[in-house]
Write an enzyme that holds these catalytic residues in place. Structure first.
Site, mmCIF file in Angstrom:
data_model
loop_
_atom_site.group_PDB
_atom_site.id
_atom_site.type_symbol
_atom_site.label_atom_id
_atom_site.label_comp_id
_atom_site.label_asym_id
_atom_site.label_seq_id
_atom_site.Cartn_x
_atom_site.Cartn_y
_atom_site.Cartn_z
ATOM 1 N N SER A 92 0.824 -1.204 0.000
ATOM 2 C CA SER A 92 0.000 0.000 0.000
ATOM 3 C C SER A 92 0.859 1.255 0.000
ATOM 4 O O SER A 92 1.601 1.495 -0.948
ATOM 5 C CB SER A 92 -0.966 -0.032 1.189
ATOM 6 O OG SER A 92 -1.920 0.981 1.107
ATOM 7 N N ASP A 230 -2.050 6.633 -3.129
ATOM 8 C CA ASP A 230 -0.876 5.901 -2.668
ATOM 9 C C ASP A 230 -0.551 4.808 -3.690
ATOM 10 O O ASP A 230 -1.144 4.759 -4.772
ATOM 11 C CB ASP A 230 -1.113 5.325 -1.275
ATOM 12 C CG ASP A 230 -2.281 4.342 -1.228
ATOM 13 O OD1 ASP A 230 -3.108 4.352 -2.167
ATOM 14 O OD2 ASP A 230 -2.377 3.578 -0.254
ATOM 15 N N ASP A 232 -1.094 1.618 -4.103
ATOM 16 C CA ASP A 232 -2.083 0.665 -4.603
ATOM 17 C C ASP A 232 -3.455 1.292 -4.803
ATOM 18 O O ASP A 232 -4.421 0.597 -5.090
ATOM 19 C CB ASP A 232 -2.187 -0.540 -3.676
ATOM 20 C CG ASP A 232 -2.770 -0.197 -2.308
ATOM 21 O OD1 ASP A 232 -2.628 0.963 -1.876
ATOM 22 O OD2 ASP A 232 -3.362 -1.088 -1.670
ATOM 23 N N ASP A 234 -5.716 2.500 -2.883
ATOM 24 C CA ASP A 234 -6.871 2.365 -1.988
ATOM 25 C C ASP A 234 -7.122 3.660 -1.224
ATOM 26 O O ASP A 234 -8.202 3.868 -0.682
ATOM 27 C CB ASP A 234 -6.721 1.174 -1.036
ATOM 28 C CG ASP A 234 -5.557 1.278 -0.074
ATOM 29 O OD1 ASP A 234 -4.660 2.130 -0.288
ATOM 30 O OD2 ASP A 234 -5.513 0.488 0.890
#
Length: 441
Positions: A92, A230, A232, A234
């Site tokens: 992440s 960020d 990834d 999410d």
């Protein structure tokens, strides 16, 4: 093994191919027969995804390989593929040397504590249902997962007067946001758009300090807002048309106020600002607090009267759309809000905020220290909540002492309606924690 957001750590130390292999074996052995697999842009993810996939197949699971894709794409894809689970190889917002694994259920929520514990137990005990040579699972590509996500995003909003937007992809997987906003008619400029798991443009985590290039670019152009993800995707954070960073609690208040109406509730963690409560009071709605972690927020959003869930970290959940934090969806929702009611600076200015203090203190034994903190707080205060850490609701403010789920620290948060009161509450919390640490030494 699992923190509040899955498995994360330094590659070659806490996170290895052997661990990924074990997790794959454990997931398949625990009855998840059809699994969507994807990864973020980190180069280490290639090896880890290969090991994960081998473990899944070795224990008989069928794998649908979505390749490099945003975490919310994989989470949503579990139901699209009629699968039992999804696994994303990602750290992440962590820095480039890290990687990890996050597991998703068919409902779109991250694995809950019981599910995580079952997987961890199998890995620790090596309790795997290894199959013979003719019992290995299959693998096939899930090539259209990102396209399906893009379609869902376009269908989720209606933008009549598309604004100009700068999207800071952060060298990660969030390019879908720029693509969808352009499809919706926005004039889009991207920043750090090339995929690179070393994150050369800026650190993967979007914060006030790391988004200075985005702020400067928005301020120097006619863009009406800036969006940042960020690694990834999410998470989603933003700057307004002047380049000013939108405080995380303010963004939560804006989304909550827009989603809720009389009688509704919004799910948010215990460290959420009073600004959110105040914003919802105006529309007859309320905050329902949860433990810190998107899985806990997501779980609460399944309550019939909860219409939105969010964490100040930048994770936003619209349960009618999906139960996973979806950064690209949040970006589209914010652009829709600005198109309807902008400018963003004015929307931000309408949210009353209060002084908030956050600090972290390193401790050797979080559990023992927090036990003493809890006792000391109960001795001093009456209104104490131990849902997640130790929360005290006080006159015109509150304090929270909570052990980090991923680091050897205890975090202190204090908020009040005046600067002097916030400083006093923080000082009281620090004193309580320091005395508990001294007793442990």
């Amino acid at each position: 093994m699992f923190g509040t957001s899955g498995i994360r750590g330094t590659v070659g130390d806490e996170v290895t191919a052997a661990l990924a292999l074990g997790v794959g074996r454990a997931v398949a052995s625990d009855g998840y027969d059809r699994v969507v697999v994807g990864r973020d842009v980190r180069e280490s993810g290639v090896v880890l995804a290969d090991a994960l996939t081998a473990g899944l197949r070795e224990c008989g699971a069928a794998v649908l390989d979505a390749g490099v894709a945003p975490t919310p794409t994989i989470a949503r894809a579990v139901s699209w593929a009629d699968a039992d689970a999804g696994v994303v190889v990602t750290a992440s917002h962590n820095p480039a040397p890290d990687n990890g694994l996050k597991l998703w259920s068919a409902s779109g929520k991250a694995f809950d504590p019981d599910q995580r514990e079952a997987i961890a137990r199998r890995v620790e005990r090596e309790e795997y249902d290894l199959q013979p040579w003719d019992g290995h699972g299959s693998i096939e590509p899930f090539a259209d997962a990102t396209d399906r996500h893009a379609t869902a995003l376009r269908d989720a909003v209606s933008i009549d007067d598309p604004p100009s937007v700068v999207v800071d992809v952060g060298n990660g997987t969030g390019g879908i946001t720029a693509r969808v906003l352009a499809d919706l008619g926005c004039d889009v400029v991207t920043l750090n758009g090339q995929r690179d798991g070393s994150f050369p443009g800026r650190p993967s985590e979007p914060t006030r300090e790391t988004l200075t290039d985005l702020a400067s670019l928005v301020d120097s152009t006619d863009a009406q807002l800036g969006i940042a993800h960020d690694g990834d995707a999410d998470r989603m954070l933003a700057v307004d048309e002047t380049g000013a960073f939108v405080p995380k609690d303010v963004l939560l208040a804006l989304f909550a106020h827009e989603a809720a109406s009389d009688g509704d509730a919004v799910a948010a963690p215990v460290d959420t600002s009073m600004a959110v409560d105040d914003a919802l009071t105006g529309v007859g709605a309320s905050v329902r607090r949860t433990q810190v972690g998107d899985v806990f927020v997501a779980d609460r959003t399944t309550d019939p009267d909860v219409v939105f869930g969010g964490e100040p970290s930048g994770a936003w959940i619209w349960p009618d759309e999906t139960l996973c934090p979806d950064g690209p969806l949040a970006a589209c929702k914010l652009v829709e809000l600005v198109a309807d009611r902008g400018p963003l600076s004015a929307l931000v200015g309408d949210v009353e905020t209060y002084p908030i203090r956050r600090a972290s203190i390193e401790v050797a034994d979080k559990g023992a220290v927090m036990n003493r903190v809890s006792q000391r707080v109960r001795d001093r205060y009456e209104d104490v909540d131990t849902l997640d850490g130790v929360y005290v609701d006080l006159d015109e403010g509150w304090i929270l002492l909570r052990a980090s789920g991923t680091e050897p620290v205890v975090r202190i948060t204090a908020e009040a309606r005046s600067e002097a009161r916030a400083e006093q509450l923080e000082a009281n919390a620090v004193e309580i924690l320091e005395r508990a640490i001294e007793a442990d030494s």
